[in-house]
Design a protein around this motif. Structure first.
Motif, PDB file in Angstrom:
ATOM      1  N   ARG A   1      22.287 -10.223   3.521  1.00 42.39           N
ATOM      2  CA  ARG A   1      21.652 -11.595   3.646  1.00 42.39           C
ATOM      3  C   ARG A   1      19.886 -11.348   3.062  1.00 42.39           C
ATOM      4  O   ARG A   1      19.471  -9.674   3.784  1.00 42.39           O
ATOM      5  CB  ARG A   1      21.723 -11.569   5.230  1.00 42.39           C
TER       6      ARG A   1
ATOM      7  N   THR B   1       8.827 -16.751   3.338  1.00 41.43           N
ATOM      8  CA  THR B   1       8.512 -15.507   3.188  1.00 41.43           C
ATOM      9  C   THR B   1       9.948 -14.631   3.493  1.00 41.43           C
ATOM     10  O   THR B   1      10.701 -14.949   4.408  1.00 41.43           O
ATOM     11  CB  THR B   1       7.257 -14.717   3.387  1.00 41.43           C
TER      12      THR B   1
ATOM     13  N   LEU C   1      18.987 -17.421   6.537  1.00 40.03           N
ATOM     14  CA  LEU C   1      19.294 -15.916   5.995  1.00 40.03           C
ATOM     15  C   LEU C   1      19.970 -16.529   4.468  1.00 40.03           C
ATOM     16  O   LEU C   1      20.861 -17.116   4.321  1.00 40.03           O
ATOM     17  CB  LEU C   1      21.008 -15.451   6.349  1.00 40.03           C
TER      18      LEU C   1
ATOM     19  N   VAL D   1      10.619  -7.367   0.364  1.00 44.94           N
ATOM     20  CA  VAL D   1      10.658  -7.706   1.620  1.00 44.94           C
ATOM     21  C   VAL D   1       8.643  -8.304   1.132  1.00 44.94           C
ATOM     22  O   VAL D   1       8.284  -7.280   0.486  1.00 44.94           O
ATOM     23  CB  VAL D   1      10.370  -6.740   2.701  1.00 44.94           C
ATOM     24  N   GLY D   2       8.500  -9.421   1.739  1.00 42.16           N
ATOM     25  CA  GLY D   2       7.028  -9.794   1.685  1.00 42.16           C
ATOM     26  C   GLY D   2       6.832 -10.054   0.630  1.00 42.16           C
ATOM     27  O   GLY D   2       5.780 -11.737   0.489  1.00 42.16           O
ATOM     28  N   SER D   3       8.167 -10.785  -0.882  1.00 38.37           N
ATOM     29  CA  SER D   3       7.744 -12.063  -1.321  1.00 38.37           C
ATOM     30  C   SER D   3       7.750 -13.339  -1.048  1.00 38.37           C
ATOM     31  O   SER D   3       8.515 -13.567   0.053  1.00 38.37           O
ATOM     32  CB  SER D   3       8.762 -11.495  -2.322  1.00 38.37           C
ATOM     33  N   ARG D   4       7.879 -13.933  -1.748  1.00 42.78           N
ATOM     34  CA  ARG D   4       7.733 -15.548  -1.258  1.00 42.78           C
ATOM     35  C   ARG D   4       9.250 -16.413  -2.145  1.00 42.78           C
ATOM     36  O   ARG D   4       9.489 -15.875  -3.543  1.00 42.78           O
ATOM     37  CB  ARG D   4       6.681 -16.804  -1.307  1.00 42.78           C
TER      38      ARG D   4
ATOM     39  N   HIS E   1      14.982 -18.308  11.832  1.00 44.64           N
ATOM     40  CA  HIS E   1      15.675 -17.532  10.114  1.00 44.64           C
ATOM     41  C   HIS E   1      16.615 -18.258   9.574  1.00 44.64           C
ATOM     42  O   HIS E   1      17.067 -19.026  10.172  1.00 44.64           O
ATOM     43  CB  HIS E   1      15.994 -16.458  11.378  1.00 44.64           C
TER      44      HIS E   1
ATOM     45  N   ASP F   1      11.623 -16.368   7.077  1.00 38.60           N
ATOM     46  CA  ASP F   1      11.118 -16.936   7.612  1.00 38.60           C
ATOM     47  C   ASP F   1      11.005 -18.753   7.823  1.00 38.60           C
ATOM     48  O   ASP F   1       9.703 -19.222   8.466  1.00 38.60           O
ATOM     49  CB  ASP F   1       9.784 -16.736   8.372  1.00 38.60           C
TER      50      ASP F   1
ATOM     51  N   ILE G   1      11.138 -11.633   5.163  1.00 46.59           N
ATOM     52  CA  ILE G   1      10.854 -11.184   6.138  1.00 46.59           C
ATOM     53  C   ILE G   1      12.213  -9.554   6.826  1.00 46.59           C
ATOM     54  O   ILE G   1      11.548  -9.099   6.981  1.00 46.59           O
ATOM     55  CB  ILE G   1      10.433 -11.503   7.546  1.00 46.59           C
ATOM     56  N   GLY G   2      12.435  -9.538   5.510  1.00 45.56           N
ATOM     57  CA  GLY G   2      13.502  -8.106   5.604  1.00 45.56           C
ATOM     58  C   GLY G   2      14.890  -8.382   4.805  1.00 45.56           C
ATOM     59  O   GLY G   2      15.471  -9.502   4.337  1.00 45.56           O
ATOM     60  N   HIS G   3      16.125  -7.559   4.545  1.00 41.16           N
ATOM     61  CA  HIS G   3      17.120  -7.286   4.165  1.00 41.16           C
ATOM     62  C   HIS G   3      17.707  -6.600   4.996  1.00 41.16           C
ATOM     63  O   HIS G   3      17.185  -5.587   5.353  1.00 41.16           O
ATOM     64  CB  HIS G   3      17.046  -6.491   3.048  1.00 41.16           C
ATOM     65  N   ASN G   4      19.633  -7.322   4.873  1.00 46.99           N
ATOM     66  CA  ASN G   4      20.082  -6.444   6.019  1.00 46.99           C
ATOM     67  C   ASN G   4      21.445  -6.344   5.089  1.00 46.99           C
ATOM     68  O   ASN G   4      22.580  -7.166   4.398  1.00 46.99           O
ATOM     69  CB  ASN G   4      20.978  -7.192   7.234  1.00 46.99           C
TER      70      ASN G   4
ATOM     71  N   LEU H   1      16.515 -12.041   4.452  1.00 49.07           N
ATOM     72  CA  LEU H   1      15.429 -12.884   6.115  1.00 49.07           C
ATOM     73  C   LEU H   1      14.845 -13.729   5.183  1.00 49.07           C
ATOM     74  O   LEU H   1      13.538 -12.572   5.201  1.00 49.07           O
ATOM     75  CB  LEU H   1      15.963 -11.962   7.488  1.00 49.07           C
TER      76      LEU H   1
ATOM     77  N   SER I   1      25.130  -7.350   5.919  1.00 49.25           N
ATOM     78  CA  SER I   1      25.234  -8.374   6.044  1.00 49.25           C
ATOM     79  C   SER I   1      25.495  -9.182   4.602  1.00 49.25           C
ATOM     80  O   SER I   1      25.498  -9.993   4.788  1.00 49.25           O
ATOM     81  CB  SER I   1      25.054  -9.696   7.236  1.00 49.25           C
TER      82      SER I   1
END
Lengths: 387, 387
Positions: B273, B263, B324, B342-345, B322, B277, B265-268, B275, B271
């Protein structure tokens, strides 16, 4: 007491004396800084380790999977921070864990999308969760920047949610694993502290209460000169330490509590290798310490009775269930074969304790050189609840 | 049927259509060469995979741990070769497995010491075992050289043992994993065949009967031009294939049956990236394919519905839980964030299927792009009996 000679290998050995010394030293550091210690149990995944890591303080712990949350809640650890950005599809399992064990799981978020999805899922379940906002203090992994506008909008989004409560901010200076020596790590520790505290102050300045300011990695926890403004720290690998921490100057080899017991299953005079039955799964392919120290291969080799590395030997090559020990000089192969006869046993000191311990389901507990197995401690593994 | 969107992540996906195609192709290769196929189940550790890998032929299998031996025996696979040099302290557990399941476990030896220790332990238990002598045909791991004097003395030592019976010779051309392309691998396959057959003929020449001449690795099994004199082959990773086999020219990306569902779980944005899981434990730190192909990071990234890699994306960095994802160009970060909200797979194609699958306890079975979960297959993990 079972002797090491009777165990079937590969087996994970944990020196309880070293473990307790490491736990005590970190508890004293936290006390000196006036912050709570919320040990990260992703390293050990063991209730017996957790009891030692929380002895004399709050019992609050950090976890990295739903499986760990369930395992530690069942073992009486009811104040859990799940320190990986939350996927809303894990909320139902976490809520079940809370209800079954009277536990509280605090979640981590760093995006509006995650807040909204987690909030909606919690509301559907009639649940409520405390959340921490993740701050990126330089690691470049999860989190919003301490100075980003996103921080305030994220906090307001949490406040708008009926099912979420903002508990504070959390950061992890993962980049402290890529530098060596006190000066460099102290600088990162200060950036970690300052970034988290700055984020908290920005929220407080607009009237948003911040209870938790959580920082932590083992290198920064060991090296930090000030934790002013911080409320808790979350180091993990300090419980066991490993070659990676040795190579970074964080601890000595004698502080490593974890090792893998393996059996010598062959000698290959053509390739000048001693074969052991601990391979890539039993040791992990992690070679983190190679960033700062050569000659470590996939781990250092000790006689089974102790944890003093045999000079010039390392696990040079890994296959799935085979490790191949090599010596530095050609002329040493015969000496190596004599020192490690077929059927004898060795201990391997790992690069990265978290990676090495993860796939095992138990620790064989020893104490000091020459000790037999004093106890067997269970542990969690895998990712999901009820697994 | 569960949709992929409902699974909790990380989850191991297995495409049964690709698996069955891979199994059928290898069975045909073995039939064409006139040798038995004894699939190595260290890769899959699953009875459902084993049924497909042995369909239409003998049901004989290869294992790499006592845990696998027990698991497969309990699931009806009673002709097992334990293809790691034996430590005598594992004999009692293997004997228990044989008795409880009506199974036969064939052992591997390459030293006088191992023969004597295994023979003595078997005699103590009132057990008898078939053994294979391991031959080193160039891999430099286990085994005596095909031309070594040690071969004959080892065979005679087995013959002297009341509790051991010599079944034949076994070799594994592990060095076929370090070359690329048909010509180089064909040369290793021929050296593997010729070395094993030469060892068998030397034994037969002095009146020692040799029933089994066992060779095998996936690259040599795929590329061998002749298996004259060989009785069986033991490839394993062909059931799933992976980026490592793709990089070596052994298969195409479309032949990879295994992937990890994760999944976002984030965008940075700092950096650049994405993220997920799935970290170092869920994907493994293996980067074998990097020996021959760059740009793969720790795995290629696909949309959740299929296994076509998204151009320019890979898992660039791994932490314990994690992953990246990075893209090649800076300007692509926004496009990457839009493609992977975020939340997509996503699905990640692994470097080395054996390492990636090992820590999981189940496969989620899919079939073709867009498929939901058709079945859940259990699997073994860990090392020891009763674990």
């Amino acid at each position: 007491m079972t002797s090491l000679a009777e165990l079937t290998t590969p087996a994970l050995l944990l020196d309880v004396g070293v473990l307790e010394r490491n736990c005590e030293a970190m508890a004293q550091r936290a006390a000196r800084h006036g912050v709570a210690l919320r040990p990260h149990l992703k390293t050990a995944k063991s209730a017996d380790v957790a009891r030692r890591a929380t002895r004399g303080h709050s019992g609050a712990v950090t976890v990295s999977t739903v499986a760990e949350a369930g395992y530690f809640a069942r073992h009486g650890f009811t104040d859990l921070t799940y320190a990986v950005g939350i996927d809303a599809r894990k909320i139902a399992a976490l809520h079940d864990i809370e209800r079954a064990n009277g536990a509280r799981v605090t979640l981590l978020v760093d995006s509006i999308e995650a807040v909204q999805a987690a909030g909606a899922r919690a509301r559907e379940l009639g649940a409520s969760f405390r959340v921490l906002i993740e701050i990126d203090t330089g690691g470049g992994r999860g989190g919003v920047g301490p100075r980003d506008d996103a921080l305030l909008s994220l906090a307001r989004e949490v406040q708008r949610s009926e099912s979420l409560t903002l508990a504070g901010v959390l950061t992890h200076a993962g980049h402290s694993y890529h530098v060596q020596g006190g000066t460099a790590i102290r600088a990162i520790a200060e950036a970690e502290r300052a970034g988290a505290v700055h984020a908290a102050e920005r929220l407080r300045a607009v009237g948003i209460p911040v209870e938790v300011v959580s920082v932590g990695s083992t290198p920064t926890a060991v090296c930090a000169q000030s934790l002013e403004g911080v409320t808790e720290m979350r180091p993990g690998v300090y419980t066991f330490f490993d070659l990676d921490q040795v190579a970074r100057g964080i601890c000595g080899v004698e502080d490593i509590a974890l090792s893998v017991l393996a059996t010598v299953i062959g000698h290959n005079p053509r390739s000048r290798r001693v074969l052991i039955d601990a391979g890539a799964l039993a040791l992990s392919k992690d070679q983190s310490a190679a960033e700062f120290r050569s000659g470590l291969g996939f781990g250092l080799v000790c006689q089974a009775g102790g944890t003093v590395p045999l000079p010039g030997l390392c696990v040079a090559e890994l296959h799935q269930e085979h490790g191949l020990i090599a010596c530095e000089g050609d002329e040493d192969a015969q000496a190596m074969f004599r020192a490690l006869p077929v059927g004898s046993r060795v201990r391997v000191l790992p690069h990265h304790a978290c990676m090495t311990a993860a796939p095992y389901d138990r620790y064989h507990v020893v104490e000091g050189a020459g000790s037999g197995v004093q106890a067997v401690w269970g542990k969690a593994r895998g990712w999901h609840a009820g697994v």
